[in-house]
Design an enzyme around this catalytic site. Structure first.
Site, PDB file in Angstrom:
ATOM      1  N   GLU A 189      39.699  90.353  46.332  1.00  0.00           N
ATOM      2  CA  GLU A 189      38.300  90.073  46.659  1.00  0.00           C
ATOM      3  C   GLU A 189      38.148  89.555  48.088  1.00  0.00           C
ATOM      4  O   GLU A 189      37.233  89.954  48.809  1.00  0.00           O
ATOM      5  CB  GLU A 189      37.707  89.025  45.708  1.00  0.00           C
ATOM      6  CG  GLU A 189      37.759  89.387  44.245  1.00  0.00           C
ATOM      7  CD  GLU A 189      38.963  88.787  43.539  1.00  0.00           C
ATOM      8  OE1 GLU A 189      40.103  88.982  44.014  1.00  0.00           O
ATOM      9  OE2 GLU A 189      38.764  88.137  42.499  1.00  0.00           O
ATOM     10  N   CYS A 207      38.680  84.100  40.687  1.00  0.00           N
ATOM     11  CA  CYS A 207      39.093  82.700  40.618  1.00  0.00           C
ATOM     12  C   CYS A 207      38.083  81.834  41.393  1.00  0.00           C
ATOM     13  O   CYS A 207      37.123  82.345  41.977  1.00  0.00           O
ATOM     14  CB  CYS A 207      40.491  82.539  41.213  1.00  0.00           C
ATOM     15  SG  CYS A 207      40.556  82.790  43.004  1.00  0.00           S
ATOM     16  N   CYS A 262      37.848  82.824  45.196  1.00  0.00           N
ATOM     17  CA  CYS A 262      37.120  84.074  45.406  1.00  0.00           C
ATOM     18  C   CYS A 262      35.637  83.923  45.054  1.00  0.00           C
ATOM     19  O   CYS A 262      34.769  84.466  45.745  1.00  0.00           O
ATOM     20  CB  CYS A 262      37.765  85.196  44.615  1.00  0.00           C
ATOM     21  SG  CYS A 262      39.418  85.604  45.225  1.00  0.00           S
ATOM     22  N   HIS A 289      43.863  87.512  48.135  1.00  0.00           N
ATOM     23  CA  HIS A 289      43.411  88.129  46.896  1.00  0.00           C
ATOM     24  C   HIS A 289      42.605  89.376  47.246  1.00  0.00           C
ATOM     25  O   HIS A 289      42.011  89.465  48.337  1.00  0.00           O
ATOM     26  CB  HIS A 289      42.527  87.170  46.103  1.00  0.00           C
ATOM     27  CG  HIS A 289      43.259  86.030  45.490  1.00  0.00           C
ATOM     28  ND1 HIS A 289      42.737  85.297  44.446  1.00  0.00           N
ATOM     29  CD2 HIS A 289      44.469  85.475  45.758  1.00  0.00           C
ATOM     30  CE1 HIS A 289      43.592  84.356  44.087  1.00  0.00           C
ATOM     31  NE2 HIS A 289      44.652  84.439  44.878  1.00  0.00           N
TER      32      HIS A 289
END
Length: 165
Positions: free
Chosen positions: A66, A94, A97, A64
Site C-alpha cells: 500500500e 495495517c 498503511c 508495504h
C-alpha cells in the site's frame, strides 16, 4: 436507467477485476520471496499504481504494498491528494498503511482477506471509518478474500516446511 441491483453488480465486477490485478502483484511478491500482498490504485477507471510488498528486498519495514502504491500514485498524478482514487489491496491494511491512506485522502479502499492479527480497518481497529479523524474512507472487504488468503497461507506453509528441513 440502471437500478440499484444492476449498479451493485457492476461495482462488484469492477472491484473483482482490479482485485485480480492486486492478486497478480501478490503472486509476484511471493515469487520474489516477499510476503505476498499486492495493491493497485485506480483513478477514474485507470490504473495509476501497482505494487507488492518489498520489505525484504528494500530492507525497509515501511515497504508495504500500500505504501509503495500510494507513493507511485501521488507521483503519477503529481499530487499528494489521491482524491477520486480507489485502493485495492489483497490484505486488510495495517495501522501504518491505514494512516497513509487517510493522509493521502483516498476515498475508497477495497481489500481481500482480513488480518485478525494486524488489521486496522475491520479486524482490530476501524481507523478508516473513525469519525473523530478529519478524513474517512468507504471500505469494502472480502473481495476475492479466499484467493487473497490462500496465497498468504501457502507462502507461510512453504516457509515453515523449509524451516523444518
Amino acid at each position: 436507467m440502471i437500478n440499484n441491483e444492476e449498479s451493485e453488480k457492476l461495482l462488484l465486477e469492477f472491484d473483482t477485476h482490479w482485485m485480480t490485478r492486486a492478486l497478480e502483484q501478490a503472486f509476484a511478491a511471493s515469487t520474489a520471496d516477499e510476503v505476498p500482498v499486492g495493491a493497485v490504485i485506480v483513478r477514474d477507471g485507470d490504473l495509476i499504481a501497482s505494487a507488492s510488498n518489498q520489505r525484504e528486498s528494500l530492507h525497509d519495514p515501511t515497504a508495504h504494498a500500500e505504501m509503495i502504491a500510494i507513493t507511485q500514485a501521488a507521483a503519477s498524478i503529481d499530487d499528494w491528494r489521491l482524491e477520486r482514487c480507489t485502493l485495492y489491496v489483497t490484505l486488510e491494511p495495517c495501522l501504518m498503511c491505514a494512516g497513509a491512506i487517510l493522509q493521502s485522502r483516498i476515498p475508497r479502499v477495497v481489500f481481500g482477506a482480513t488480518d485478525p492479527k494486524g488489521g486496522a480497518v475491520t479486524s482490530l481497529f476501524h481507523v478508516l471509518e473513525d469519525p473523530r479523524l478529519n478524513h474517512q474512507c468507504l471500505v469494502t472487504g472480502g473481495i476475492l478474500a479466499e484467493q487473497s488468503g490462500r496465497v498468504l497461507t501457502e507462502f507461510f506453509a512453504a516457509k515453515r516446511a523449509m524451516g523444518k528441513k
